[in-house]
Design a protein around this motif. Sequence first.
Motif, short mmCIF file in Angstrom:
data_model
loop_
_atom_site.label_atom_id
_atom_site.label_comp_id
_atom_site.label_asym_id
_atom_site.label_seq_id
_atom_site.Cartn_x
_atom_site.Cartn_y
_atom_site.Cartn_z
N GLY A 98 27.33 30.79 38.41
CA GLY A 98 26.99 32.11 37.86
C GLY A 98 27.97 33.17 38.28
N CYS A 99 28.32 34.04 37.34
CA CYS A 99 29.22 35.15 37.67
C CYS A 99 28.92 36.34 36.77
CB CYS A 99 30.69 34.75 37.54
SG CYS A 99 31.80 36.02 38.22
N ASN A 100 29.10 37.55 37.31
CA ASN A 100 28.88 38.77 36.54
C ASN A 100 30.14 39.25 35.83
OD1 ASN A 100 30.00 39.21 39.05
ND2 ASN A 100 28.81 41.04 39.51
N LEU A 101 31.26 38.58 36.05
CA LEU A 101 32.51 38.95 35.37
C LEU A 101 32.90 37.85 34.39
CD1 LEU A 101 34.60 40.50 38.29
CD2 LEU A 101 32.69 41.44 37.00
N HIS A 102 33.91 38.16 33.60
CA HIS A 102 34.33 37.20 32.58
C HIS A 102 35.86 37.20 32.53
CE1 HIS A 102 33.58 34.70 29.02
NE2 HIS A 102 32.32 34.72 29.42
N CYS A 103 36.47 36.99 33.68
CA CYS A 103 37.93 37.10 33.79
C CYS A 103 38.59 36.06 32.88
CB CYS A 103 38.37 36.87 35.23
SG CYS A 103 37.48 37.89 36.41
N PRO A 104 39.50 36.49 32.01
CA PRO A 104 40.14 35.53 31.11
C PRO A 104 41.00 34.50 31.83
CG PRO A 104 41.09 37.73 30.85
CD PRO A 104 39.92 37.88 31.76
N THR A 105 41.37 34.78 33.09
CA THR A 105 42.20 33.85 33.86
C THR A 105 41.37 32.93 34.75
OG1 THR A 105 42.38 35.60 35.51
CG2 THR A 105 44.22 35.38 33.95
N CYS A 106 40.05 32.96 34.62
CA CYS A 106 39.19 32.20 35.53
C CYS A 106 39.43 30.70 35.41
CB CYS A 106 37.73 32.51 35.21
SG CYS A 106 36.57 31.74 36.36
N HIS A 107 39.62 30.06 36.57
CA HIS A 107 39.73 28.61 36.62
C HIS A 107 38.37 27.96 36.66
CE1 HIS A 107 43.92 27.36 37.38
NE2 HIS A 107 44.07 28.61 37.69
N GLY A 114 32.16 30.89 44.45
CA GLY A 114 31.53 30.73 43.15
C GLY A 114 32.57 30.50 42.08
N GLY A 115 32.23 31.07 40.92
CA GLY A 115 31.19 32.04 40.60
C GLY A 115 31.17 33.25 41.55
N GLU A 116 30.03 33.90 41.54
CA GLU A 116 29.87 35.08 42.38
C GLU A 116 28.62 34.90 43.25
OE1 GLU A 116 31.64 37.58 43.34
OE2 GLU A 116 29.93 38.20 44.54
N THR A 146 33.80 37.02 47.32
CA THR A 146 33.11 37.89 46.37
C THR A 146 34.10 38.71 45.56
OG1 THR A 146 31.52 39.72 46.14
CG2 THR A 146 32.80 39.67 48.17
N ASN A 147 33.68 39.07 44.35
CA ASN A 147 34.51 39.97 43.54
C ASN A 147 34.24 41.43 43.88
OD1 ASN A 147 32.12 40.67 42.05
ND2 ASN A 147 32.46 38.97 40.64
N GLY A 148 33.33 41.68 44.80
CA GLY A 148 33.13 43.03 45.32
C GLY A 148 32.31 43.94 44.44
N ASP A 158 38.07 28.38 43.39
CA ASP A 158 37.49 29.67 43.72
C ASP A 158 38.30 30.74 43.03
OD1 ASP A 158 39.64 30.05 45.79
OD2 ASP A 158 38.35 31.74 46.26
N HIS A 159 37.63 31.45 42.16
CA HIS A 159 38.22 32.54 41.41
C HIS A 159 39.49 32.08 40.71
CE1 HIS A 159 35.18 35.36 42.86
NE2 HIS A 159 35.06 34.37 43.71
N GLU A 160 40.59 32.78 40.78
CA GLU A 160 41.72 32.41 39.93
C GLU A 160 42.57 31.29 40.52
OE1 GLU A 160 41.22 35.59 40.84
OE2 GLU A 160 41.05 36.81 39.04
S1 SF4 Z 1 37.70 34.68 38.34
FE1 SF4 Z 1 36.03 34.87 39.86
S2 SF4 Z 1 35.08 36.87 39.37
FE2 SF4 Z 1 36.31 36.28 37.59
S3 SF4 Z 1 34.89 35.20 36.20
FE3 SF4 Z 1 35.89 33.63 37.48
S4 SF4 Z 1 34.51 33.32 39.20
FE4 SF4 Z 1 33.94 35.27 38.24
#
Ligand code: SF4
Length: 227
Positions: free
Chosen positions: A34-43, A80-82, A107-109, A215-217
């Motif tokens: 689960g995440c509250n963001l939708h980063c286009p670069t998310c792995h 995560g996710g977040e 965390t994405n803060g 984790d994240h990008e």
């Molecule tokens: S990069 Fe991190 S903050 Fe962004 S959508 Fe993916 S898990 Fe969420």
Amino acid sequence: MDTPVGVWNYVRGFENLSLCDWPGRATCIIFLGGCNLHCPTCHNHELAWDMQSLPAIDKTRITSYLRDRAGWLDGVTITGGEPTLVPALGELLMEIRKVGLPIKIDTNGMRPDIVAELLECNLADVFAVDVKGPYAKYPALTGHAVSEIAAKANLERIFRIAQAKPEAFYFRTTQVPGLTDSDIETAQSYLPLDYELKIQQYVPPRRKTEHAQSDHETRRPVGNVVN
Ligand code: SF4
């Protein structure tokens, strides 16, 4: 396996040993969906936005691993996710506290109140916080999940918390496509004095069939689920 409930339903990945995730420490890593963001670069898009497509990890496998290997580990990373979105996150953190291991949360803060609460309750020792770039670029960097104003407000709150407890934070940026050196300098300028922004190089995602999950990008294969 019984259907997991509460926080355990969000545990969708486990890496039993990492020597590079928490600098200077040997840790295991728990991945929460689960995440509250939708980063286009998310792995981590499956974990972030479609965690049901990944199998839940059995609670007893993780608690047994922690109990058996606590003496060999220097800590546990929650990523995560977040993680700050996950209901009843404290239940998982208390399980880790039972074996006496330090806890780092990625965390994405964007949920500073949860960060403050976890610190107040002594349920986390360190937060690794993403500063994704200049506030003005947050809409583009997060798939328009966060406005410039919200990014600034949330991160400034995080920075105030960090000033009161500097040993509990570090900050990092992944230099994703479109983020310039000047953008990185701008992000660095937001940090309280004495903090150095940790720069992570962006690695393009691999094909889905390779089960990329990170984790994240920054890519980090899950693979080592405890059996
Ligand atoms: S990069 Fe991190 S903050 Fe962004 S959508 Fe993916 S898990 Fe969420």
